[in-house]
Design a protein around this motif. Sequence first.
Motif, short mmCIF file in Angstrom:
data_model
loop_
_atom_site.label_atom_id
_atom_site.label_comp_id
_atom_site.label_asym_id
_atom_site.label_seq_id
_atom_site.Cartn_x
_atom_site.Cartn_y
_atom_site.Cartn_z
N GLY A 34 -42.66 -2.63 43.17
CA GLY A 34 -42.90 -1.20 43.08
C GLY A 34 -44.36 -0.87 43.29
O GLY A 34 -45.23 -1.77 43.29
N TRP A 35 -44.62 0.41 43.51
CA TRP A 35 -45.98 0.92 43.65
C TRP A 35 -46.22 2.00 42.59
O TRP A 35 -45.35 2.85 42.34
N ARG A 44 -51.16 6.16 34.52
CA ARG A 44 -50.56 5.53 35.68
C ARG A 44 -49.18 6.12 35.91
O ARG A 44 -48.41 6.28 34.97
N GLU A 45 -48.88 6.44 37.16
CA GLU A 45 -47.61 7.07 37.46
C GLU A 45 -46.86 6.34 38.56
O GLU A 45 -47.46 5.72 39.44
N ALA A 97 -44.60 -6.12 40.07
CA ALA A 97 -43.32 -6.82 40.15
C ALA A 97 -42.63 -6.77 38.79
O ALA A 97 -43.27 -6.99 37.76
N ARG A 98 -41.34 -6.51 38.81
CA ARG A 98 -40.58 -6.42 37.56
C ARG A 98 -39.37 -7.35 37.61
O ARG A 98 -38.83 -7.64 38.69
N SER A 103 -36.22 -0.97 34.21
CA SER A 103 -36.27 0.33 34.88
C SER A 103 -37.40 0.34 35.91
O SER A 103 -38.47 -0.21 35.67
N TYR A 104 -37.15 1.00 37.02
CA TYR A 104 -38.07 0.92 38.15
C TYR A 104 -39.27 1.84 38.03
O TYR A 104 -40.28 1.62 38.69
N ASN A 105 -39.17 2.88 37.21
CA ASN A 105 -40.24 3.88 37.20
C ASN A 105 -41.10 3.85 35.94
O ASN A 105 -41.93 4.73 35.75
N ASN A 106 -40.91 2.85 35.12
CA ASN A 106 -41.69 2.72 33.90
C ASN A 106 -42.70 1.59 34.06
O ASN A 106 -42.32 0.42 34.14
#
Length: 123
Positions: A34-35, A44-45, A97-98, A103-106
Amino acid sequence: VQLQASGGGLVQVGGSLRLSCAGSGRTFSSYAMGWFRQAPGKEREFVSAFSWSGQSTYYADSVKGRFTISRDNAKNTVYLQMNGLKPEDTAVYYCAARSRGRSYNNPTRYDFWGQGTLVTVSS
């Protein structure tokens, strides 16, 4: 896992940049990418991310239609193509990297982070 972000710079309003994030090791096979971005004085968002399967992509409403996330598995690299840049896009951009299932947006759910690359959009 080590991530190296690059491609930031100074660009005028309406211009484009492509950010790159090169990963070491088993980055893409073990993690989803993700970015995020962080402007001065702000938290950070989330900007964009791949789903765990890599088949889906997600975007913040503020960048939808202007930014595109992509990747090259052979090069272990993820990209963020940014078009139609606006002054409010000015920030340090981070790739991350998760692990599976997070969750992708946290940003707190990401395990590894690149060092960040500065994008400045001038008006």
